[in-house]
Write a protein that holds these residues in place. Sequence first.
Motif, PDB file in Angstrom:
ATOM      1  N   LEU A   1       0.846  -1.206   0.000  1.00 10.90           N
ATOM      2  CA  LEU A   1       0.000   0.000   0.000  1.00 10.90           C
ATOM      3  C   LEU A   1       0.877   1.250   0.000  1.00 10.90           C
ATOM      4  O   LEU A   1       0.562   2.229  -0.668  1.00 10.90           O
ATOM      5  N   THR A   2       1.987   1.196   0.742  1.00  8.61           N
ATOM      6  CA  THR A   2       2.875   2.357   0.795  1.00  8.61           C
ATOM      7  C   THR A   2       3.626   2.563  -0.511  1.00  8.61           C
ATOM      8  O   THR A   2       4.490   3.427  -0.604  1.00  8.61           O
TER       9      THR A   2
ATOM     10  N   GLY B   1       1.648   2.627  -3.211  1.00 12.79           N
ATOM     11  CA  GLY B   1       0.583   3.156  -4.038  1.00 12.79           C
ATOM     12  C   GLY B   1      -0.054   2.134  -4.959  1.00 12.79           C
ATOM     13  O   GLY B   1      -0.502   2.468  -6.056  1.00 12.79           O
TER      14      GLY B   1
ATOM     15  N   ASP C   1      -8.964   5.028   5.914  1.00 15.70           N
ATOM     16  CA  ASP C   1      -8.679   4.688   4.524  1.00 15.70           C
ATOM     17  C   ASP C   1      -7.188   4.467   4.302  1.00 15.70           C
ATOM     18  O   ASP C   1      -6.377   4.683   5.195  1.00 15.70           O
ATOM     19  N   ARG C   2      -6.879   4.045   3.100  1.00 13.02           N
ATOM     20  CA  ARG C   2      -5.497   3.663   2.812  1.00 13.02           C
ATOM     21  C   ARG C   2      -4.518   4.817   2.905  1.00 13.02           C
ATOM     22  O   ARG C   2      -3.377   4.633   3.328  1.00 13.02           O
ATOM     23  N   THR C   3      -4.976   6.002   2.516  1.00 10.87           N
ATOM     24  CA  THR C   3      -4.065   7.134   2.593  1.00 10.87           C
ATOM     25  C   THR C   3      -3.630   7.377   4.037  1.00 10.87           C
ATOM     26  O   THR C   3      -2.453   7.569   4.326  1.00 10.87           O
ATOM     27  N   GLN C   4      -4.587   7.330   4.926  1.00 12.90           N
ATOM     28  CA  GLN C   4      -4.245   7.515   6.337  1.00 12.90           C
ATOM     29  C   GLN C   4      -3.342   6.394   6.836  1.00 12.90           C
ATOM     30  O   GLN C   4      -2.420   6.638   7.623  1.00 12.90           O
TER      31      GLN C   4
ATOM     32  N   VAL D   1      -1.202   4.673   5.065  1.00 12.14           N
ATOM     33  CA  VAL D   1       0.132   4.901   4.514  1.00 12.14           C
ATOM     34  C   VAL D   1       0.843   6.016   5.274  1.00 12.14           C
ATOM     35  O   VAL D   1       2.017   5.897   5.622  1.00 12.14           O
ATOM     36  N   LEU D   2       0.115   7.089   5.557  1.00 11.46           N
ATOM     37  CA  LEU D   2       0.713   8.196   6.291  1.00 11.46           C
ATOM     38  C   LEU D   2       1.148   7.758   7.684  1.00 11.46           C
ATOM     39  O   LEU D   2       2.227   8.108   8.150  1.00 11.46           O
TER      40      LEU D   2
ATOM     41  N   GLY E   1      -4.450  13.113   4.942  1.00  6.59           N
ATOM     42  CA  GLY E   1      -5.429  12.038   4.942  1.00  6.59           C
ATOM     43  C   GLY E   1      -6.865  12.506   5.033  1.00  6.59           C
ATOM     44  O   GLY E   1      -7.720  11.818   5.589  1.00  6.59           O
TER      45      GLY E   1
ATOM     46  N   ASP F   1      -4.017   7.989  -8.264  1.00  6.78           N
ATOM     47  CA  ASP F   1      -4.904   8.165  -7.112  1.00  6.78           C
ATOM     48  C   ASP F   1      -4.231   8.959  -6.010  1.00  6.78           C
ATOM     49  O   ASP F   1      -3.042   9.274  -6.088  1.00  6.78           O
ATOM     50  N   ARG F   2      -4.993   9.259  -4.997  1.00  6.16           N
ATOM     51  CA  ARG F   2      -4.508  10.153  -3.953  1.00  6.16           C
ATOM     52  C   ARG F   2      -3.327   9.580  -3.178  1.00  6.16           C
ATOM     53  O   ARG F   2      -2.433  10.313  -2.774  1.00  6.16           O
ATOM     54  N   THR F   3      -3.346   8.269  -2.997  1.00 10.62           N
ATOM     55  CA  THR F   3      -2.231   7.670  -2.256  1.00 10.62           C
ATOM     56  C   THR F   3      -0.914   7.900  -2.992  1.00 10.62           C
ATOM     57  O   THR F   3       0.088   8.301  -2.403  1.00 10.62           O
ATOM     58  N   GLN F   4      -0.942   7.678  -4.295  1.00  5.63           N
ATOM     59  CA  GLN F   4       0.264   7.907  -5.076  1.00  5.63           C
ATOM     60  C   GLN F   4       0.662   9.380  -5.062  1.00  5.63           C
ATOM     61  O   GLN F   4       1.847   9.718  -4.998  1.00  5.63           O
TER      62      GLN F   4
ATOM     63  N   LEU G   1       2.271  10.065  -1.740  1.00  7.24           N
ATOM     64  CA  LEU G   1       3.607   9.467  -1.698  1.00  7.24           C
ATOM     65  C   LEU G   1       4.591  10.288  -2.520  1.00  7.24           C
ATOM     66  O   LEU G   1       5.714  10.545  -2.091  1.00  7.24           O
TER      67      LEU G   1
ATOM     68  N   ILE H   1       5.427  13.466  -0.599  1.00  2.02           N
ATOM     69  CA  ILE H   1       6.313  13.243   0.539  1.00  2.02           C
ATOM     70  C   ILE H   1       7.738  12.947   0.068  1.00  2.02           C
ATOM     71  O   ILE H   1       8.701  13.485   0.596  1.00  2.02           O
TER      72      ILE H   1
END
Lengths: 236, 236
Positions: A179-180, A182, A214-217, A219-220, B182, B214-217, B220, B223
């Motif tokens: 997940l980290t 992406g 959610d996944r973003t949180q 990952v953060l 997040g 997507d937002r996760t990417q 990342l 960061i």
Amino acid sequence: MRRADFKRKTRVIVVDDNYDHASGIRELINLEQDYEVIANAGNVNVAISLIKKYQPDIVLMDINMPETDGITAISEIEKLGLKTRIIALTGYDEADLIYRAMKIGAKGYILKTMASAQLIRALDEVSMGKIYLPSVLCSKFFEYFQAAERNEKAYNATDDEENLLNYLTNREEEVLGLLTEGITYKGVAQQLFISETTVKTHVNNIFQKLQVNDRTQAVLYAINKGFSAKKKAKIA
Amino acid sequence: MRRADFKRKTRVIVVDDNYDHASGIRELINLEQDYEVIANAGNVNVAISLIKKYQPDIVLMDINMPETDGITAISEIEKLGLKTRIIALTGYDEADLIYRAMKIGAKGYILKTMASAQLIRALDEVSMGKIYLPSVLCSKFFEYFQAAERNEKAYNATDDEENLLNYLTNREEEVLGLLTEGITYKGVAQQLFISETTVKTHVNNIFQKLQVNDRTQAVLYAINKGFSAKKKAKIA
DNA sequence: CGTTTTCTAAATCTTAAGATCTAGTTCTTA
DNA sequence: TAAGAACTAGATCTTAAGATTTAGAAAACG
């Protein structure tokens, strides 16, 4: 005929906004047969153009200057990528100045109050490619260095208690690792050779354990806690 | 009556898997009136329990040990939060060992090949709260330290070219800043006092500019490129 | 003054994400 | 051997996310 007669003198540029002091150093150095001061500079801009032009072996840089500070100056000079070595010079032994100067690449650090013999020794050591830092200053440096490292750690002091990452199972860590990067559910499923619904199960468990939505949180959280996607190579 | 008669001796624990060597050090130290070796330890686990028990003033820690390495041991001991000071001891002057030992809190570093006078000097300095690092080792340390800093810089040298973050507008940066916390579309909309659809528009533009899906990417990417949610306080 | 950004926003649509429940297998451990 | 944890996976459902198109207003720019 002595060896030294053959050797080109080591060329030094002195940077100090105090003219008298600069002159003093110049004379001191010119007494030595192995060194010659080829230029003086009263401020950083002049210094940098002189250094570009003459590419001296050593620069003696006063740090306590008005306008541009000497630390920035060192940084600029280092950026030039020359073989020029820099020795920093200050009136006081402030730990953070010593730390910063050495960090950005100074090869030596001496105090103006130190005996002239120290200056020459510094030149000798540094011109031979070594570092010169008198033990008093060395101690100061390490005080600051170790304090900085401790703070760094304290900042990431997520290690033991209150690190929710510790509750994750191996598989969950693997999934979080992906997940980290992406990657989507589908991608994770393919990489781990499991079904997408299984991935969803894992991810939902991760969310609950990390107390996120959610996944973003997730990952953060992982990144902030220093999660490093280790343990990836698992020899079955 | 001399002052020293009143003073409690400085208590030392020696950690070394080589019994002969440990004994040698022990005898050497016990010749000094100011010091006494209160225990020896042949491995890390024993060492740690002894240190917990006796809380010595100084630990002499051999780094080149089998099983658990000495660096980890130092780290463990530092975690205990005692006033115990650690002096590292190795056979060779490897720069990275010196760097790592000092980084995690060793107060001194000496080589086994050094004269016994050095050992005593190290004890003297360190027991007074100073750092002891012979100039040869000091040079080695800085070689490694400065190289590490240079690499650090090179790694983050993403600054100028090829940093897609530079293409973002102010508003987009603001939105991305919230994403890196997040927050959902709805949340972002509320914080920026704009509609949710507007946020979606911004986010889609961000995705395109950062070339992600997507937002996760996006988070990342931000960061990794050192995005710091700066410029947040914007005095209108 | 016209053109281009930038910021705003609605409408519509598709799909990935996430929530929840159930359940079988394997492995560890008391 | 029974209990629990870990990994697996299907079914179902809801919603947040993301894609795409169109478009108005204000500011910046040449």
